[in-house]
Write a protein that holds these residues in place. Structure first.
Motif, PDB file in Angstrom:
ATOM      1  N   SER A   1     -14.883   2.077   4.130  1.00  0.00           N
ATOM      2  CA  SER A   1     -13.927   3.026   4.693  1.00  0.00           C
ATOM      3  C   SER A   1     -12.541   2.410   4.771  1.00  0.00           C
ATOM      4  CB  SER A   1     -14.396   3.492   6.062  1.00  0.00           C
ATOM      5  OG  SER A   1     -13.433   4.359   6.648  1.00  0.00           O
ATOM      6  N   VAL A   2     -12.459   1.170   5.147  1.00  0.00           N
ATOM      7  CA  VAL A   2     -11.170   0.478   5.236  1.00  0.00           C
ATOM      8  C   VAL A   2     -10.529   0.389   3.850  1.00  0.00           C
ATOM      9  CG1 VAL A   2     -10.089  -1.758   5.684  1.00  0.00           C
ATOM     10  CG2 VAL A   2     -11.690  -0.789   7.332  1.00  0.00           C
ATOM     11  N   LYS A   3     -11.326   0.082   2.838  1.00  0.00           N
ATOM     12  CA  LYS A   3     -10.800  -0.013   1.487  1.00  0.00           C
ATOM     13  C   LYS A   3     -10.281   1.356   1.026  1.00  0.00           C
ATOM     14  CE  LYS A   3     -13.574  -3.890  -0.185  1.00  0.00           C
ATOM     15  NZ  LYS A   3     -14.602  -4.318  -1.178  1.00  0.00           N
ATOM     16  N   SER A   4     -11.025   2.420   1.371  1.00  0.00           N
ATOM     17  CA  SER A   4     -10.608   3.769   0.993  1.00  0.00           C
ATOM     18  C   SER A   4      -9.292   4.138   1.668  1.00  0.00           C
ATOM     19  CB  SER A   4     -11.700   4.776   1.352  1.00  0.00           C
ATOM     20  OG  SER A   4     -11.280   6.106   1.095  1.00  0.00           O
ATOM     21  N   LEU A   5      -9.192   3.828   2.968  1.00  0.00           N
ATOM     22  CA  LEU A   5      -7.971   4.147   3.702  1.00  0.00           C
ATOM     23  C   LEU A   5      -6.801   3.317   3.202  1.00  0.00           C
ATOM     24  CD1 LEU A   5      -9.442   4.506   7.303  1.00  0.00           C
ATOM     25  CD2 LEU A   5      -8.531   6.351   5.858  1.00  0.00           C
ATOM     26  N   GLN A   6      -7.087   2.112   2.804  1.00  0.00           N
ATOM     27  CA  GLN A   6      -6.026   1.259   2.288  1.00  0.00           C
ATOM     28  C   GLN A   6      -5.505   1.837   0.954  1.00  0.00           C
ATOM     29  OE1 GLN A   6      -7.215  -2.814   1.928  1.00  0.00           O
ATOM     30  NE2 GLN A   6      -5.098  -3.565   1.847  1.00  0.00           N
ATOM     31  N   ALA A   7      -6.416   2.348   0.131  1.00  0.00           N
ATOM     32  CA  ALA A   7      -5.996   2.982  -1.126  1.00  0.00           C
ATOM     33  C   ALA A   7      -5.216   4.265  -0.855  1.00  0.00           C
ATOM     34  CB  ALA A   7      -7.220   3.284  -1.990  1.00  0.00           C
ATOM     35  N   ARG A   8      -5.648   5.003   0.140  1.00  0.00           N
ATOM     36  CA  ARG A   8      -4.946   6.243   0.523  1.00  0.00           C
ATOM     37  C   ARG A   8      -3.523   5.939   0.969  1.00  0.00           C
ATOM     38  NH1 ARG A   8      -6.640  11.283   2.413  1.00  0.00           N
ATOM     39  NH2 ARG A   8      -4.797  12.623   2.529  1.00  0.00           N
ATOM     40  N   LEU A   9      -3.352   4.885   1.737  1.00  0.00           N
ATOM     41  CA  LEU A   9      -2.026   4.494   2.197  1.00  0.00           C
ATOM     42  C   LEU A   9      -1.143   4.135   1.004  1.00  0.00           C
ATOM     43  CD1 LEU A   9       0.030   3.763   4.390  1.00  0.00           C
ATOM     44  CD2 LEU A   9      -1.038   1.488   4.517  1.00  0.00           C
ATOM     45  N   GLU A  10      -1.713   3.443   0.055  1.00  0.00           N
ATOM     46  CA  GLU A  10      -0.927   3.065  -1.117  1.00  0.00           C
ATOM     47  C   GLU A  10      -0.514   4.311  -1.909  1.00  0.00           C
ATOM     48  OE1 GLU A  10      -3.457   0.389  -3.217  1.00  0.00           O
ATOM     49  OE2 GLU A  10      -3.087  -1.313  -1.833  1.00  0.00           O
ATOM     50  N   ASP A  11      -1.415   5.313  -1.984  1.00  0.00           N
ATOM     51  CA  ASP A  11      -1.071   6.556  -2.681  1.00  0.00           C
ATOM     52  C   ASP A  11       0.052   7.297  -1.971  1.00  0.00           C
ATOM     53  OD1 ASP A  11      -3.001   6.014  -4.551  1.00  0.00           O
ATOM     54  OD2 ASP A  11      -4.543   7.325  -3.630  1.00  0.00           O
ATOM     55  N   GLU A  12      -0.036   7.391  -0.650  1.00  0.00           N
ATOM     56  CA  GLU A  12       1.000   8.082   0.119  1.00  0.00           C
ATOM     57  C   GLU A  12       2.336   7.384  -0.019  1.00  0.00           C
ATOM     58  OE1 GLU A  12       0.930  10.926   1.592  1.00  0.00           O
ATOM     59  OE2 GLU A  12      -1.218  11.314   1.356  1.00  0.00           O
ATOM     60  N   GLN A  13       2.299   6.094  -0.028  1.00  0.00           N
ATOM     61  CA  GLN A  13       3.551   5.333  -0.187  1.00  0.00           C
ATOM     62  C   GLN A  13       4.142   5.587  -1.578  1.00  0.00           C
ATOM     63  OE1 GLN A  13       2.211   1.365   0.668  1.00  0.00           O
ATOM     64  NE2 GLN A  13       2.751   1.529   2.874  1.00  0.00           N
ATOM     65  N   TYR A  14       3.318   5.711  -2.603  1.00  0.00           N
ATOM     66  CA  TYR A  14       3.791   5.976  -3.965  1.00  0.00           C
ATOM     67  C   TYR A  14       4.383   7.380  -4.070  1.00  0.00           C
ATOM     68  CZ  TYR A  14       3.820   6.731  -8.984  1.00  0.00           C
ATOM     69  OH  TYR A  14       4.208   7.055 -10.277  1.00  0.00           O
ATOM     70  N   LEU A  15       3.674   8.359  -3.443  1.00  0.00           N
ATOM     71  CA  LEU A  15       4.163   9.717  -3.468  1.00  0.00           C
ATOM     72  C   LEU A  15       5.498   9.838  -2.752  1.00  0.00           C
ATOM     73  CD1 LEU A  15       0.856  11.711  -2.801  1.00  0.00           C
ATOM     74  CD2 LEU A  15       2.157  11.594  -4.959  1.00  0.00           C
ATOM     75  N   LEU A  16       5.627   9.095  -1.612  1.00  0.00           N
ATOM     76  CA  LEU A  16       6.895   9.111  -0.888  1.00  0.00           C
ATOM     77  C   LEU A  16       8.002   8.535  -1.765  1.00  0.00           C
ATOM     78  CD1 LEU A  16       8.490   9.629   1.739  1.00  0.00           C
ATOM     79  CD2 LEU A  16       7.789   7.327   2.482  1.00  0.00           C
ATOM     80  N   LYS A  17       7.663   7.574  -2.548  1.00  0.00           N
ATOM     81  CA  LYS A  17       8.644   6.888  -3.379  1.00  0.00           C
ATOM     82  C   LYS A  17       9.145   7.820  -4.500  1.00  0.00           C
ATOM     83  CE  LYS A  17       9.283   2.664  -6.053  1.00  0.00           C
ATOM     84  NZ  LYS A  17       8.667   1.429  -6.554  1.00  0.00           N
ATOM     85  N   ILE A  18       8.238   8.661  -5.050  1.00  0.00           N
ATOM     86  CA  ILE A  18       8.656   9.539  -6.150  1.00  0.00           C
ATOM     87  C   ILE A  18       9.063  10.921  -5.645  1.00  0.00           C
ATOM     88  CG2 ILE A  18       7.196   8.323  -7.791  1.00  0.00           C
ATOM     89  CD1 ILE A  18       5.178  10.615  -7.555  1.00  0.00           C
ATOM     90  N   GLY A  19       9.013  11.074  -4.307  1.00  0.00           N
ATOM     91  CA  GLY A  19       9.464  12.322  -3.710  1.00  0.00           C
ATOM     92  C   GLY A  19       8.410  13.360  -3.587  1.00  0.00           C
ATOM     93  N   GLY A  20       7.114  12.956  -3.771  1.00  0.00           N
ATOM     94  CA  GLY A  20       6.042  13.939  -3.673  1.00  0.00           C
ATOM     95  C   GLY A  20       5.341  13.937  -2.324  1.00  0.00           C
ATOM     96  N   GLY A  21       5.779  13.114  -1.411  1.00  0.00           N
ATOM     97  CA  GLY A  21       5.136  13.041  -0.091  1.00  0.00           C
ATOM     98  C   GLY A  21       6.169  12.938   0.998  1.00  0.00           C
TER      99      GLY A  21
END
Length: 415
Positions: free
Chosen positions: A151-171
């Motif tokens: 679960s921690v690994k999944s949440l860590q991947a989710r955080l990385e995705d959200e950070q990427y989306l924020l960076k490209i303007g999708g989050g």
């Protein structure tokens, strides 16, 4: 008219006169002799004992009474509360190591032994159950831990995705923060699970140790009861003679009660007693002489009991010849404890005079047909000799028998 007496008549009167005078003289002499006899008593030589003054050593001693006891004596006590089932050896019988003397009924102890054995078996099962229960719990926690890690690994991947989306303007920033919060919560839960697993492992270890201690104590109790049941067959531990045994078959005894006494009759010591007035003169290691049937045995004071009983102090003498042929159990002997030594002094054999005289500052010496009282004093003494000082010389013949009735006289005639 008076006539002159004849010569014959005069001679007869003269002889009669002389005879009367002679009789009177004899009566007076007899009276004087009888008076002298009254004022100067006499003794027959056969009525007195004498000894000659000589030079030699005198060892001053303190006299005590003693009894011969075995040097090694063992008191066997009952190991358990039981009743006497059988008497195998009686008093006076010789035994060897391992010989049975008594048999105790051990049924009560057997019940306690069986109970402890059952409890030990239950603890063994409890130990197994405890391990299984704790292992089951650990397995569950380990499974939860594995899930939480994923679960921690999944949440860590989710955080990385959200950070990427924020960076490209999708989050949005709120989505990133929520992902970070979810990851932190999961990480905290993972750390808590890891701590719970470590605590459970320590708890398992502590519970096992506690149960191990309980089982070890029970094991020792089982061994002790087993040993006591073996001791219920009361056996001799060394060669000797049974001096006493509790021989009432069927009677009850408590644990610690003396039931058998064994003695090694190959060696002996002396148990002695003396008035507590002389307690200060007793010292461990001091020399002592034991007189057995006119035979002197040398020894030393081995031990002194610290307590006074009925005005007496008890002490024990270790003999140089502890296996002498004259030694017998319970034989009464005289014990002489050495208190001082005079290596070269005037001495005389000991006798009743020195025990009965009210004033030992005078002695009676033989002078021809008379006993003459002379000034003298006594010093160190023992059962054999007495030290003498004063107007005595080597070779003087001194009275050593009792003269208590003649102490007031300066001179006594000898017949």
């Amino acid at each position: 008219m008076d006539r002159e007496l004849s010569a014959t008549t005069k001679q007869a009167h003269k002889r009669k006169r002389l005879w009367q005078i002679g009789v009177a003289v004899a009566i007076v002499a007899a009276a004087i002799y009888g008076f002298n006899t009254l004022i100067s008593p006499s003794l027959n030589r056969s009525e007195i004992r004498t000894a000659t003054v000589e030079r030699g050593p005198v060892v001053a001693t303190l006299t005590a009474t003693g009894v011969v006891v075995p040097e090694l004596e063992q008191a066997i006590t009952s190991p358990i509360q039981a009743r006497i089932e059988q008497v195998v050896r009686t008093s006076g019988e010789e035994v060897k190591p391992g010989d049975q003397v008594l048999l105790l009924d051990r049924s009560f102890t057997q019940l306690a032994y069986d109970k402890l054995k059952d409890e030990q078996e239950m603890n063994q099962h409890k130990r197994v159950q405890l391990r299984l229960q704790l292992q089951k719990k650990l397995n569950s926690l380990e499974s939860q831990l594995a899930i939480k890690r994923m679960s921690v690994k999944s949440l860590q991947a989710r955080l990385e995705d959200e950070q990427y989306l924020l960076k490209i303007g999708g989050g949005t920033q709120e989505q990133v923060k929520q992902a970070e919060l979810n990851l932190k919560i999961a990480q905290q839960e993972l750390a808590q699970l890891e701590r719970d697993i470590a605590s459970e492992r320590e708890l398992l270890k502590a519970d096992e140790q506690e149960l191990g201690f309980t089982m070890a104590m029970q094991g020792r109790n089982i061994e002790e009861l087993q040993r006591k049941m073996e001791q219920a067959e009361v056996r001799a531990t060394h060669r000797g003679v049974v001096t006493w045994v509790k021989n009432e078959v069927g009677s009850s005894v408590n644990a610690g009660d003396v039931i058998v006494r064994l003695a090694d009759l190959s060696s002996f010591k002396i148990k002695a007693a003396v008035s507590d007035a002389y307690a200060e003169q007793l010292q461990a290691g001091g020399e002592a002489t034991v007189r057995v049937n006119e035979v002197d045995l040398k020894g030393t004071i081995a031990a002194i009991e610290p307590t006074v009983t009925n005005g007496t102090v008890t002490f024990f003498v270790a003999l140089d010849e502890n296996a002498h042929k004259l030694l017998r159990p319970n034989l009464r002997v005289e014990v002489y404890v050495t208190t001082a030594t005079k290596p070269n002094t005037l001495r005389i054999k000991n006798g009743p005079y020195f025990n009965s005289a009210s004033n030992n500052s005078r002695l009676f010496v033989v002078r021809g047909d008379e006993l003459i009282q002379i000034p003298a004093s006594t010093g160190a003494s023992n059962a054999d000799y007495v030290e003498v000082e004063g107007d005595v010389q080597p070779g003087d013949e001194i009275v050593i028998s009792s003269l208590q009735d003649y102490e007031h006289l300066k001179k006594i005639q000898l017949k």
